[in-house]
Design a protein around this motif. Structure first.
Motif, PDB file in Angstrom:
ATOM      1  N   ASP A 320       0.830  -1.222   0.000  1.00  0.00           N
ATOM      2  CA  ASP A 320       0.000   0.000   0.000  1.00  0.00           C
ATOM      3  C   ASP A 320       0.861   1.267   0.000  1.00  0.00           C
ATOM      4  O   ASP A 320       0.426   2.321  -0.441  1.00  0.00           O
ATOM      5  N   ARG A 321       2.083   1.147   0.532  1.00  0.00           N
ATOM      6  CA  ARG A 321       2.944   2.334   0.621  1.00  0.00           C
ATOM      7  C   ARG A 321       3.440   2.805  -0.739  1.00  0.00           C
ATOM      8  O   ARG A 321       4.004   3.887  -0.858  1.00  0.00           O
ATOM      9  N   LEU A 322       3.251   1.971  -1.760  1.00  0.00           N
ATOM     10  CA  LEU A 322       3.652   2.390  -3.105  1.00  0.00           C
ATOM     11  C   LEU A 322       2.609   3.292  -3.753  1.00  0.00           C
ATOM     12  O   LEU A 322       2.837   3.861  -4.817  1.00  0.00           O
ATOM     13  N   ARG A 323       1.444   3.421  -3.085  1.00  0.00           N
ATOM     14  CA  ARG A 323       0.388   4.240  -3.676  1.00  0.00           C
ATOM     15  C   ARG A 323       0.842   5.694  -3.722  1.00  0.00           C
ATOM     16  O   ARG A 323       1.359   6.216  -2.748  1.00  0.00           O
ATOM     17  N   SER A 324       0.589   6.317  -4.855  1.00  0.00           N
ATOM     18  CA  SER A 324       1.012   7.697  -5.030  1.00  0.00           C
ATOM     19  C   SER A 324      -0.195   8.628  -4.911  1.00  0.00           C
ATOM     20  O   SER A 324      -0.446   9.193  -3.866  1.00  0.00           O
ATOM     21  N   ARG A 325      -0.989   8.743  -5.971  1.00  0.00           N
ATOM     22  CA  ARG A 325      -2.154   9.636  -5.916  1.00  0.00           C
ATOM     23  C   ARG A 325      -3.441   8.835  -5.953  1.00  0.00           C
ATOM     24  O   ARG A 325      -3.553   7.877  -6.720  1.00  0.00           O
ATOM     25  N   LEU A 326      -4.397   9.240  -5.130  1.00  0.00           N
ATOM     26  CA  LEU A 326      -5.732   8.644  -5.192  1.00  0.00           C
ATOM     27  C   LEU A 326      -6.453   9.305  -6.365  1.00  0.00           C
ATOM     28  O   LEU A 326      -6.787  10.488  -6.326  1.00  0.00           O
ATOM     29  N   LEU A 327      -6.655   8.530  -7.439  1.00  0.00           N
ATOM     30  CA  LEU A 327      -7.218   9.115  -8.660  1.00  0.00           C
ATOM     31  C   LEU A 327      -8.737   9.093  -8.647  1.00  0.00           C
ATOM     32  O   LEU A 327      -9.389   9.890  -9.318  1.00  0.00           O
ATOM     33  N   PHE A 328      -9.292   8.154  -7.891  1.00  0.00           N
ATOM     34  CA  PHE A 328     -10.757   8.051  -7.847  1.00  0.00           C
ATOM     35  C   PHE A 328     -11.166   7.347  -6.571  1.00  0.00           C
ATOM     36  O   PHE A 328     -10.502   6.422  -6.120  1.00  0.00           O
ATOM     37  N   ASP A 329     -12.273   7.792  -5.989  1.00  0.00           N
ATOM     38  CA  ASP A 329     -12.812   7.157  -4.793  1.00  0.00           C
ATOM     39  C   ASP A 329     -14.322   7.365  -4.833  1.00  0.00           C
ATOM     40  O   ASP A 329     -14.782   8.487  -4.638  1.00  0.00           O
ATOM     41  N   GLY A 330     -15.062   6.340  -5.151  1.00  0.00           N
ATOM     42  CA  GLY A 330     -16.507   6.548  -5.197  1.00  0.00           C
ATOM     43  C   GLY A 330     -17.237   5.418  -5.885  1.00  0.00           C
ATOM     44  O   GLY A 330     -16.726   4.300  -6.002  1.00  0.00           O
ATOM     45  N   ASP A 331     -18.434   5.751  -6.349  1.00  0.00           N
ATOM     46  CA  ASP A 331     -19.308   4.789  -7.008  1.00  0.00           C
ATOM     47  C   ASP A 331     -18.691   4.379  -8.352  1.00  0.00           C
ATOM     48  O   ASP A 331     -18.432   5.229  -9.200  1.00  0.00           O
ATOM     49  N   GLY A 332     -18.478   3.084  -8.503  1.00  0.00           N
ATOM     50  CA  GLY A 332     -17.801   2.583  -9.700  1.00  0.00           C
ATOM     51  C   GLY A 332     -18.519   2.938 -10.992  1.00  0.00           C
ATOM     52  O   GLY A 332     -17.890   3.042 -12.050  1.00  0.00           O
ATOM     53  N   SER A 333     -19.851   3.163 -10.928  1.00  0.00           N
ATOM     54  CA  SER A 333     -20.570   3.489 -12.171  1.00  0.00           C
ATOM     55  C   SER A 333     -20.232   4.903 -12.641  1.00  0.00           C
ATOM     56  O   SER A 333     -20.581   5.290 -13.742  1.00  0.00           O
ATOM     57  N   HIS A 334     -19.559   5.665 -11.775  1.00  0.00           N
ATOM     58  CA  HIS A 334     -19.167   7.027 -12.175  1.00  0.00           C
ATOM     59  C   HIS A 334     -17.676   7.137 -12.474  1.00  0.00           C
ATOM     60  O   HIS A 334     -17.132   8.227 -12.502  1.00  0.00           O
ATOM     61  N   LEU A 335     -17.027   6.020 -12.658  1.00  0.00           N
ATOM     62  CA  LEU A 335     -15.589   6.043 -12.945  1.00  0.00           C
ATOM     63  C   LEU A 335     -15.334   6.879 -14.203  1.00  0.00           C
ATOM     64  O   LEU A 335     -15.880   6.577 -15.257  1.00  0.00           O
ATOM     65  N   PRO A 336     -14.558   7.946 -14.097  1.00  0.00           N
ATOM     66  CA  PRO A 336     -14.349   8.810 -15.269  1.00  0.00           C
ATOM     67  C   PRO A 336     -13.341   8.192 -16.233  1.00  0.00           C
ATOM     68  O   PRO A 336     -12.176   8.576 -16.267  1.00  0.00           O
ATOM     69  N   THR A 337     -13.813   7.225 -16.998  1.00  0.00           N
ATOM     70  CA  THR A 337     -12.940   6.387 -17.812  1.00  0.00           C
ATOM     71  C   THR A 337     -11.964   7.188 -18.674  1.00  0.00           C
ATOM     72  O   THR A 337     -10.802   6.835 -18.794  1.00  0.00           O
ATOM     73  N   ALA A 338     -12.430   8.281 -19.238  1.00  0.00           N
ATOM     74  CA  ALA A 338     -11.576   9.035 -20.165  1.00  0.00           C
ATOM     75  C   ALA A 338     -10.340   9.612 -19.480  1.00  0.00           C
ATOM     76  O   ALA A 338      -9.267   9.669 -20.058  1.00  0.00           O
ATOM     77  N   GLU A 339     -10.495  10.044 -18.213  1.00  0.00           N
ATOM     78  CA  GLU A 339      -9.350  10.683 -17.534  1.00  0.00           C
ATOM     79  C   GLU A 339      -8.505   9.705 -16.738  1.00  0.00           C
ATOM     80  O   GLU A 339      -7.374  10.013 -16.381  1.00  0.00           O
ATOM     81  N   LEU A 340      -9.063   8.567 -16.405  1.00  0.00           N
ATOM     82  CA  LEU A 340      -8.350   7.633 -15.525  1.00  0.00           C
ATOM     83  C   LEU A 340      -7.446   6.738 -16.341  1.00  0.00           C
ATOM     84  O   LEU A 340      -7.906   5.809 -17.000  1.00  0.00           O
ATOM     85  N   THR A 341      -6.186   7.007 -16.312  1.00  0.00           N
ATOM     86  CA  THR A 341      -5.275   6.194 -17.125  1.00  0.00           C
ATOM     87  C   THR A 341      -4.012   5.864 -16.342  1.00  0.00           C
ATOM     88  O   THR A 341      -3.684   6.541 -15.361  1.00  0.00           O
TER      89      THR A 341
END
Ligand code: FRU
Length: 486
Positions: A320-341
């Motif tokens: 877990d310590r390798l985690r850098s930025r939290l890019l998304f946290d929430g309802d999976g149906s709202h995952l912003p696919t275009a920006e999450l790479t």
């Protein structure tokens, strides 16, 4: 060698040249020691050495000088897999010396810091496999102590029977008495299925797990092999009774089959059972030679026992310590696919899957989905299944695309799914059952992730993952040196 090799993992341990099995796993004076099957000269399995790396946190590995090099004696063709123990305070490696197409048990004695190794002058310490067995292979070692006695299991296969775990005993690690098979398999049972135990067992690892007393089981992990072909890793749950292992059940260790192979485990100071395995390549020999490296060491896995003795595997919490930025946290149906790479990601999903429902998670996807690697969770009448579809992972037609799948324990359709993406290395865990694989997308924009669920709901957290430093500066420096070739 390209410093920007897109398939080269950035937070897994990799090296220049060839790497296969983890060996000699030890926690010693504040450091984790990871030895590994290693050819420093070329990314091919030939004249295997023991590479050596240390870490204080299981994440950042520092490569140390090679521990074992093939010599002129019984290991002239390679120093194959084995373990490290301390006997009368002396660090001792038991490994398989290879010569002329077969292997025999050899010893090497180490300095207190485990960096320099002197081979025992009387190697091999066992001069032949048991004469009463028609054996097709005899290698790899698991050692433990019972009082003043060392016990050892050597992996084998008996012609016309199947894989075998051969049990030996010694007071001094030098002189061994054969006690008989601890367990043998049956090469006719489950043939061709994911539970086939093959014709020979490689890298047997036996350990107790669970609460001492009634809740304790013994686990025997082994890698099933058939006529030179590595197949998949399995484990028996059972009980040790004297010189016999009484099996109660046989299970798949990893739904990725050969992509998590030849694992070895260790107990750390806190008493945790940690396991590493070899993530084999799924690309051609030519592609490995062009890359200059082959083989990935898995992330450290924490292995615990469920009440029925089956294994629950998860990345060690250190990861877990390798985690850098939290890019998304929430309802999976709202995952912003275009920006999450990303090609270094940690995806954590809490999934509720009603009967009949499915969830698809794609990673390493191009915007047009010409390349995509797709995990599928299905809640069927037979329970929950996880599969990985790599048929469109890569536009390169030479890479491996075998479908991988298996069942996940879940009584109510709830699944905790974790997917770690590190370039070509993919490690996933669904309710403690891993599915490990490799994928080699060709396009630079194969970075997308996405989620599609037919019914139910998913909470998602997605992080970008840091590179470990050795993989950036140290490594690029090192591979620029002119490596001798075979
Ligand atoms: C498993 C294995 C072992 C052997 C080693 C050789 O992958 O074949 O049985 O000791 O690799 O590198």
């Amino acid at each position: 060698l390209a410093a920007t090799d897109p398939h080269r993992p950035e937070f897994h341990f990799v090296t220049a040249g060839w790497l296969n099995d983890p060996n000699g796993l030890t926690f010693h004076e504040g450091l984790f020691h990871l030895f590994y099957q290693y050819n420093p000269y070329a990314p091919v399995h030939h004249k295997i050495h023991w590479g050596h790396a240390v870490s204080s946190d299981l994440l950042e590995w520092e490569e140390l000088p090679i521990a074992l090099t093939p010599g002129t004696g019984p290991d002239e063709d390679g120093c194959w897999s084995g373990v490290l123990v301390h006997h009368d305070g002396v660090p001792t490696i038991m490994y398989s010396g290879r010569k002329g197409g077969s292997e025999l048990p050899c010893l090497a004695f180490g300095t207190p810091d485990l960096t320099q190794w002197r081979k025992h002058p009387d190697n091999p310490v066992i001069s032949a496999p048991p004469a009463d067995l028609d054996i097709i292979a005899f290698r790899d070692h698991c050692l433990w102590q019972e009082g003043d006695t060392w016990r050892q299991v050597i992996g084998s296969g008996v012609r016309g029977v199947g894989g075998a775990a051969l049990l030996y005993e010694s007071r001094d690690l030098r002189s061994w008495t054969y006690l008989g098979p601890l367990l043998t398999g049956n090469a006719e049972t489950n043939k061709g299925t994911p539970l086939w135990t093959g014709t020979m067992w490689e890298c047997i690892d036996v350990f107790p797990l669970g609460d001492a007393g009634s809740g304790q089981h013994h686990i025997m992990v082994f890698s099933a092999w058939d006529h030179g072909v590595t197949m998949h890793t399995l484990y028996w749950v059972g009980q040790m009774e004297g010189d016999r292992f009484i099996p109660e059940g046989l299970h798949r260790l990893d739904l990725g089959g050969r992509f998590f192979y030849a694992p070895q485990s260790m107990r750390d100071e806190a008493g945790r059972r940690l396991m590493f395995g070899w993530l084999q390549e799924g690309r051609s020999d030519a592609a490995q030679i062009a890359a200059g490296w082959s083989g990935v060491m898995s992330l450290p896995r924490l292995v615990t026992a469920r009440p029925d003795g089956t294994l629950h595997q998860h990345p060690a919490p250190e990861v877990d310590r390798l985690r850098s930025r939290l890019l998304f946290d929430g309802d999976g149906s709202h995952l912003p696919t275009a920006e999450l790479t990303g090609d270094q990601l940690d995806v954590e999903l809490d999934v509720t899957l009603p009967p009949g429902a499915t969830l698809e998670v794609k990673v390493r996807a191009t915007p047009d989905n010409a390349e995509q690697t797709v995990y599928l969770l299905e809640h069927t009448t037979n329970g929950v299944r996880l599969s990985l579809d790599r048929s469109t992972s890569s536009l390169d037609p030479t890479v491996d695309t075998t479908p991988l799948s298996g069942s996940i324990p879940s009584s109510d359709g709830k699944v905790s799914l974790r997917i770690l993406v590190d370039h070509s290395a993919l490690e996933s865990f669904a309710n403690g059952v891993p599915l490990t694989a490799r994928a080699y997308p060709t396009r630079h924009d194969a970075l997308g992730i996405g989620l599609r669920q037919s019914a139910g709901q998913t909470t998602a957290r997605v992080w970008s993952m840091n590179s470990t430093s050795r993989n950036t500066t140290a490594h690029t420096h090192r591979v620029s040196a002119d490596l001798p070739r075979r």
